[in-house]
Design a protein around this motif. Structure first.
Motif, PDB file in Angstrom:
ATOM      1  N   HIS A 113       3.385  -2.678 -12.888  1.00 23.35           N
ATOM      2  CA  HIS A 113       2.425  -2.267 -11.860  1.00 23.35           C
ATOM      3  C   HIS A 113       2.730  -3.206 -10.862  1.00 23.35           C
ATOM      4  N   ARG A 115       1.080  -4.440  -7.161  1.00 21.05           N
ATOM      5  CA  ARG A 115       0.206  -4.268  -6.323  1.00 21.05           C
ATOM      6  C   ARG A 115       0.252  -4.546  -4.819  1.00 21.05           C
ATOM      7  N   HIS A 132       3.422   5.519   1.002  1.00 25.56           N
ATOM      8  CA  HIS A 132       4.327   6.450   0.843  1.00 25.56           C
ATOM      9  C   HIS A 132       5.841   5.666   0.591  1.00 25.56           C
ATOM     10  N   THR A 133       6.631   6.104  -0.018  1.00 25.83           N
ATOM     11  CA  THR A 133       8.217   5.689  -0.144  1.00 25.83           C
ATOM     12  C   THR A 133       8.699   6.048   1.221  1.00 25.83           C
ATOM     13  N   ARG A 138       4.316  10.659  -1.213  1.00 24.58           N
ATOM     14  CA  ARG A 138       3.336   9.805  -1.318  1.00 24.58           C
ATOM     15  C   ARG A 138       3.150   9.155  -2.861  1.00 24.58           C
ATOM     16  N   ALA A 139       3.074   7.861  -2.793  1.00 22.54           N
ATOM     17  CA  ALA A 139       3.146   7.272  -4.194  1.00 22.54           C
ATOM     18  C   ALA A 139       1.854   6.942  -4.774  1.00 22.54           C
ATOM     19  N   ALA A 140       0.802   6.644  -4.013  1.00 21.17           N
ATOM     20  CA  ALA A 140      -0.509   6.334  -4.370  1.00 21.17           C
ATOM     21  C   ALA A 140      -1.349   6.306  -3.260  1.00 21.17           C
ATOM     22  N   ARG A 141      -2.820   6.217  -3.271  1.00 21.52           N
ATOM     23  CA  ARG A 141      -3.682   5.959  -2.128  1.00 21.52           C
ATOM     24  C   ARG A 141      -4.800   5.133  -2.578  1.00 21.52           C
ATOM     25  N   ILE A 152      -3.597  -1.224  -3.396  1.00 20.79           N
ATOM     26  CA  ILE A 152      -3.015  -0.046  -4.158  1.00 20.79           C
ATOM     27  C   ILE A 152      -2.073  -0.538  -5.123  1.00 20.79           C
ATOM     28  N   VAL A 154       0.885   0.667  -7.981  1.00 22.27           N
ATOM     29  CA  VAL A 154       1.758   1.867  -8.340  1.00 22.27           C
ATOM     30  C   VAL A 154       2.954   1.150  -9.261  1.00 22.27           C
ATOM     31  N   VAL A 156       6.317   0.953 -10.946  1.00 17.86           N
ATOM     32  CA  VAL A 156       7.697   0.993 -10.174  1.00 17.86           C
ATOM     33  C   VAL A 156       8.727   1.103 -11.198  1.00 17.86           C
ATOM     34  N   TYR A 162       8.569   0.893   0.575  1.00 17.08           N
ATOM     35  CA  TYR A 162       7.119   1.518   0.870  1.00 17.08           C
ATOM     36  C   TYR A 162       6.420   1.077   2.172  1.00 17.08           C
TER      37      TYR A 162
END
Length: 194
Positions: A113, A115, A132-133, A138-141, A152, A154, A156, A162
């Motif tokens: 993960h 951050r 976003h990549t 969109r990877a996360a919000r 945020i 995500v 990987v 990003y």
């Protein structure tokens, strides 16, 4: 009786006896929010004979139509209209010019993960930031805190670049490399010599 009529006529037609009315003005802008640097074309309309703009960031200009470029922040532009007899009136337009910053480690273990932290300017609580990549996915919000900061996370699994996005504003890009994970196991009984 005749003297009273003359006094009434003098008061009626005396310009000093009647108060001058301030001009009627309105202000508008081609855009009131967007990514910094934000170019805004302002327009003033009404019955004033001259217009003076104060852009709220130290800049000023004269004219019914003027252009100004804003750095990141929240600003209020004021226009003062002056009539032929010197009376003034003011109108205003609020402008939000957004900028994003993004930080994260650039190397992460496979499937770990990661951050991302950053800040939105001008600050606002509860604003939705999308991570976003570089290829647009969109990877996360996440949402901003009161001071405009956000976090945020995500997982990987592959290298990617990003960036954070909000209202047309795009942050700096961060290229993330992935350190491979090596999984091992034993075949057989696991007893030494076999």
């Amino acid at each position: 009786m005749r003297a009273a009529i003359v006094v009434a006529l003098v008061l009626t037609f005396n310009p000093a006896a009647t108060a001058a009315a301030p001009p009627t003005i309105a202000a508008s802008a081609t855009v009131t929010s967007g990514a910094a640097p934000l170019a805004v074309l302002f327009s003033a309309s009404g019955d004033a004979v001259s217009y003076r703009w104060d852009f709220g960031d130290g800049g000023v200009a004269d004219g019914a139509s003027v252009e100004h470029v804003y750095r990141a922040g929240a600003f209020t532009a004021h226009v003062t209209g002056t009539s032929a007899d010197g009376e003034t009136a003011t109108a205003s337009v609020r402008v939000l010019s957004f900028a994003l910053t993004l930080k994260a480690r650039t190397v992460v273990g496979f499937g770990r993960h990661l951050r991302f932290t950053g800040r939105l300017v001008p600050a606002g609580r509860g604003m939705q930031i999308a991570l976003h990549t570089a290829d647009g996915k969109r990877a996360a919000r996440g949402r901003t805190a009161r001071n405009g900061s956000f976090r945020i996370g995500v997982p990987v699994k592959r290298p990617a670049t990003y960036e954070a996005r909000f209202g047309g504003a795009v942050s700096n890009a961060i290229a993330v490399r992935v350190r491979p994970a090596l999984r091992t196991g034993f075949l057989g009984s696991g007893v030494v010599g076999r």
